[in-house]
Scaffold this active site. Structure first.
Site, PDB file in Angstrom:
ATOM      1  N   HIS A   1     -67.385  -5.528 -71.729  1.00  0.00           N
ATOM      2  CA  HIS A   1     -66.574  -6.541 -71.052  1.00  0.00           C
ATOM      3  C   HIS A   1     -67.352  -7.151 -69.908  1.00  0.00           C
ATOM      4  O   HIS A   1     -68.154  -6.491 -69.256  1.00  0.00           O
ATOM      5  CB  HIS A   1     -65.245  -5.972 -70.550  1.00  0.00           C
ATOM      6  CG  HIS A   1     -65.365  -4.731 -69.730  1.00  0.00           C
ATOM      7  ND1 HIS A   1     -65.624  -3.506 -70.286  1.00  0.00           N
ATOM      8  CD2 HIS A   1     -65.262  -4.523 -68.402  1.00  0.00           C
ATOM      9  CE1 HIS A   1     -65.665  -2.581 -69.337  1.00  0.00           C
ATOM     10  NE2 HIS A   1     -65.461  -3.186 -68.164  1.00  0.00           N
TER      11      HIS A   1
ATOM     12  N   VAL B   1     -64.272   1.590 -68.989  1.00  0.00           N
ATOM     13  CA  VAL B   1     -63.730   1.316 -70.330  1.00  0.00           C
ATOM     14  C   VAL B   1     -64.913   1.025 -71.250  1.00  0.00           C
ATOM     15  O   VAL B   1     -65.667   0.074 -71.019  1.00  0.00           O
ATOM     16  CB  VAL B   1     -62.740   0.130 -70.320  1.00  0.00           C
ATOM     17  CG1 VAL B   1     -62.228  -0.143 -71.738  1.00  0.00           C
ATOM     18  CG2 VAL B   1     -61.581   0.386 -69.374  1.00  0.00           C
TER      19      VAL B   1
ATOM     20  N   HIS C   1     -66.734  -9.031 -66.332  1.00  0.00           N
ATOM     21  CA  HIS C   1     -65.799  -9.401 -65.276  1.00  0.00           C
ATOM     22  C   HIS C   1     -66.194 -10.785 -64.771  1.00  0.00           C
ATOM     23  O   HIS C   1     -67.360 -11.009 -64.430  1.00  0.00           O
ATOM     24  CB  HIS C   1     -65.907  -8.442 -64.080  1.00  0.00           C
ATOM     25  CG  HIS C   1     -65.572  -7.015 -64.367  1.00  0.00           C
ATOM     26  ND1 HIS C   1     -64.367  -6.456 -63.994  1.00  0.00           N
ATOM     27  CD2 HIS C   1     -66.270  -6.022 -64.954  1.00  0.00           C
ATOM     28  CE1 HIS C   1     -64.362  -5.167 -64.346  1.00  0.00           C
ATOM     29  NE2 HIS C   1     -65.497  -4.881 -64.926  1.00  0.00           N
TER      30      HIS C   1
ATOM     31  N   ARG D   1     -56.395 -11.166 -68.052  1.00  0.00           N
ATOM     32  CA  ARG D   1     -56.465 -10.889 -66.607  1.00  0.00           C
ATOM     33  C   ARG D   1     -56.610  -9.385 -66.361  1.00  0.00           C
ATOM     34  O   ARG D   1     -55.947  -8.574 -67.012  1.00  0.00           O
ATOM     35  CB  ARG D   1     -55.222 -11.436 -65.900  1.00  0.00           C
ATOM     36  CG  ARG D   1     -55.097 -12.932 -66.064  1.00  0.00           C
ATOM     37  CD  ARG D   1     -54.311 -13.635 -64.990  1.00  0.00           C
ATOM     38  NE  ARG D   1     -54.195 -15.048 -65.366  1.00  0.00           N
ATOM     39  CZ  ARG D   1     -55.132 -15.965 -65.145  1.00  0.00           C
ATOM     40  NH1 ARG D   1     -56.250 -15.642 -64.500  1.00  0.00           N
ATOM     41  NH2 ARG D   1     -54.971 -17.216 -65.556  1.00  0.00           N
ATOM     42  N   ASP D   2     -57.507  -9.045 -65.402  1.00  0.00           N
ATOM     43  CA  ASP D   2     -57.676  -7.638 -65.028  1.00  0.00           C
ATOM     44  C   ASP D   2     -56.382  -7.137 -64.393  1.00  0.00           C
ATOM     45  O   ASP D   2     -55.751  -7.829 -63.591  1.00  0.00           O
ATOM     46  CB  ASP D   2     -58.846  -7.487 -64.058  1.00  0.00           C
ATOM     47  CG  ASP D   2     -59.309  -6.051 -63.942  1.00  0.00           C
ATOM     48  OD1 ASP D   2     -60.430  -5.751 -64.380  1.00  0.00           O
ATOM     49  OD2 ASP D   2     -58.544  -5.211 -63.402  1.00  0.00           O
ATOM     50  N   ILE D   3     -55.974  -5.926 -64.757  1.00  0.00           N
ATOM     51  CA  ILE D   3     -54.719  -5.361 -64.264  1.00  0.00           C
ATOM     52  C   ILE D   3     -54.801  -5.007 -62.772  1.00  0.00           C
ATOM     53  O   ILE D   3     -53.771  -4.888 -62.109  1.00  0.00           O
ATOM     54  CB  ILE D   3     -54.353  -4.109 -65.112  1.00  0.00           C
ATOM     55  CG1 ILE D   3     -52.869  -3.833 -65.074  1.00  0.00           C
ATOM     56  CG2 ILE D   3     -55.165  -2.890 -64.704  1.00  0.00           C
ATOM     57  CD1 ILE D   3     -52.402  -2.827 -66.133  1.00  0.00           C
TER      58      ILE D   3
ATOM     59  N   ASN E   1     -70.501  -3.833 -66.147  1.00  0.00           N
ATOM     60  CA  ASN E   1     -70.887  -2.465 -65.831  1.00  0.00           C
ATOM     61  C   ASN E   1     -71.284  -1.747 -67.110  1.00  0.00           C
ATOM     62  O   ASN E   1     -70.643  -1.918 -68.152  1.00  0.00           O
ATOM     63  CB  ASN E   1     -69.725  -1.736 -65.143  1.00  0.00           C
ATOM     64  CG  ASN E   1     -69.368  -2.369 -63.819  1.00  0.00           C
ATOM     65  OD1 ASN E   1     -70.242  -2.862 -63.099  1.00  0.00           O
ATOM     66  ND2 ASN E   1     -68.089  -2.384 -63.481  1.00  0.00           N
TER      67      ASN E   1
HETATM   68  P1  AMP Z   1     -65.101  -1.276 -65.724  1.00  0.00           P
HETATM   69  O1  AMP Z   1     -64.830  -0.326 -64.596  1.00  0.00           O
HETATM   70  O2  AMP Z   1     -66.243  -2.200 -65.487  1.00  0.00           O
HETATM   71  O3  AMP Z   1     -65.203  -0.542 -67.037  1.00  0.00           O
HETATM   72  O4  AMP Z   1     -63.850  -2.234 -65.809  1.00  0.00           O
HETATM   73  C1  AMP Z   1     -62.665  -1.901 -66.455  1.00  0.00           C
HETATM   74  C2  AMP Z   1     -61.616  -2.819 -65.920  1.00  0.00           C
HETATM   75  O5  AMP Z   1     -60.508  -2.757 -66.792  1.00  0.00           O
HETATM   76  C3  AMP Z   1     -61.114  -2.465 -64.524  1.00  0.00           C
HETATM   77  O6  AMP Z   1     -61.366  -3.545 -63.639  1.00  0.00           O
HETATM   78  C4  AMP Z   1     -59.620  -2.227 -64.745  1.00  0.00           C
HETATM   79  O7  AMP Z   1     -58.838  -2.714 -63.680  1.00  0.00           O
HETATM   80  C5  AMP Z   1     -59.355  -2.990 -66.030  1.00  0.00           C
HETATM   81  N1  AMP Z   1     -58.219  -2.521 -66.804  1.00  0.00           N
HETATM   82  C6  AMP Z   1     -57.913  -1.233 -67.130  1.00  0.00           C
HETATM   83  N2  AMP Z   1     -56.800  -1.198 -67.894  1.00  0.00           N
HETATM   84  C7  AMP Z   1     -56.408  -2.491 -68.064  1.00  0.00           C
HETATM   85  C8  AMP Z   1     -55.317  -3.114 -68.744  1.00  0.00           C
HETATM   86  N3  AMP Z   1     -54.411  -2.411 -69.429  1.00  0.00           N
HETATM   87  N4  AMP Z   1     -55.219  -4.467 -68.687  1.00  0.00           N
HETATM   88  C9  AMP Z   1     -56.126  -5.187 -68.003  1.00  0.00           C
HETATM   89  N5  AMP Z   1     -57.177  -4.664 -67.342  1.00  0.00           N
HETATM   90  C10 AMP Z   1     -57.312  -3.331 -67.365  1.00  0.00           C
END
Ligand code: AMP
Length: 111
Positions: free
Chosen positions: A97, A93, A99, A29-31, A84
């Site tokens: 990944h 990140v 979403h 799950r996204d944080i 992205n």
């Molecule tokens: P992006 O901006 O497409 O690279 O997405 C990165 C996603 O990672 C964002 O939606 C963040 O909310 C999510 N995220 C960052 N750190 C964590 C974490 N520790 N656990 C879960 N999701 C995270």
């Protein structure tokens, strides 16, 4: 990659709320969820973004999207998948990944 956040989550060094996993992918799950259902689906093997994704990994990610959409109960109502990539794609990140977002009516377009 030792300094990659998602590699650390996959390795269990940083907690993640697991939604689905198999030998190829891990989903959690996204944080900071942008929808009632917001799951991140990542390959276990590190790759920076979709530009580095091979066909086998792409198939595993697609299979995970389909399974998670069903298990999260959004397969009938619909959902969005986004990956992205790079600076203009606002990738924050650098581990590939996807979403998967759903559970409410999403806006027709971004920005
Ligand atoms: P992006 O901006 O497409 O690279 O997405 C990165 C996603 O990672 C964002 O939606 C963040 O909310 C999510 N995220 C960052 N750190 C964590 C974490 N520790 N656990 C879960 N999701 C995270």
């Amino acid at each position: 990659m030792s300094d990659c956040l998602f590699c650390k989550i996959i390795a269990g060094e940083i907690p993640g709320k697991t939604v689905f996993e198999n030998d190829k992918v891990y989903a959690f799950r996204d944080i900071n969820p942008q929808a009632p259902v917001h799951v991140l689906i990542v390959p276990r093997k590190h790759m920076d973004n979709i530009l580095e994704c091979d066909a086998e990994t792409a198939a595993a990610l697609t299979d995970a999207v389909q399974r998670i959409a069903e298990s999260e109960g959004v397969d009938k109502t619909g959902f969005r998948v986004v990956s992205n990539c790079g600076k203009h794609g606002a990738q924050s990140v650098n581990h590939l990944h996807i979403h998967l977002m759903g559970g409410k009516q999403l806006p027709e377009r971004m920005g």
